[in-house]
Motif scaffolding. Structure first.
Motif: not given
Length: 225
Positions: A78-87
């Motif tokens: 899990v992560t945040s949509r704001h994270s670099q990995k999500a981008a």
């Protein structure tokens, strides 16, 4: 360097006969690492997983996350949509990861594409997180700059007042940026440390991303260490 530390690896290795699909070994090694963490002080945080992505220019990026989902479709986190990995996942969908258990002389590598995990699955996991972890997830705009730690702690304090800990899974609502990703693998490699650096490496490969239990999709190759 004259002060290099050297350790010999006393792993049991991998036999020539391995399962037709990687799921049996993946699930067993993860389970055994978790069991070892309950019994041994030198096996800590067995769910720690290094995840690598690439940005739109092709520059790689790597960070450590926690393995939170595992089924035949692949490992997930899990992560945040704001994270670099999500981008970066949004830009390329390409992903790789490694689970390493050095005291057990074992590692598993995954390469494939990232898929978003169904929201009902990640929402259920959210409700099982400790209250403080849920508050911190709300307080952090992941991967973005912040003026000071005090700013974050002030935000946590304000959120704690808004969402007090009542001992219920819905005390803190699911944040809008909460997201999970699954690594749908096209390659899986098992590394088993052996004495004298003559390690075992077995690589599973599929023509395209495939479920880990699909025996028809995978072929195996023994690699030299």
């Amino acid at each position: 360097m004259s002060d290099v530390q050297r350790f010999d690896y006393a792993g049991t290795g991998l036999e020539d006969s391995v399962p037709q699909a990687p799921w049996e070994l993946v699930s067993r090694w993860v389970r055994e690492a978790q069991e070892a963490a309950d019994e041994r002080a030198d096996v800590y945080e067995p769910s720690a997983m290094a995840v690598a992505t690439v940005d739109r220019t092709g520059l790689p990026d790597v960070r450590t996350v926690l393995l939170r989902f595992l089924d035949p479709r692949g490992p997930g986190f899990v992560t945040s949509r704001h994270s670099q990995k999500a981008a970066q996942i949004s830009d390329t969908h390409l992903i790789a990861a490694t689970l390493t258990w050095a005291p057990l002389f074992r590692a598993i590598r995954f390469r494939g594409v990232a898929q978003q995990i169904e929201s009902d699955i990640t929402d259920e996991y959210w409700g099982g997180r400790p209250w403080g972890s849920r508050i911190s997830a709300w307080a952090s705009r992941q991967s973005h700059p912040v003026a000071s730690r005090q700013v974050m702690e002030d935000t946590v304090r304000d959120l704690a007042q808004r969402y007090p800990d009542m001992g219920n899974p819905d005390d803190v609502p699911v944040p809008p940026d909460w997201v999970g990703y699954r690594i749908h693998p096209q390659e899986v490699e098992f590394w088993a440390g052996r004495p004298d650096r003559l390690h075992d490496r077995i690589r599973y490969a599929a023509a395209s991303p495939a479920d880990l239990d699909d025996a028809a999709a995978w072929s195996t190759t023994r690699l030299q260490p």
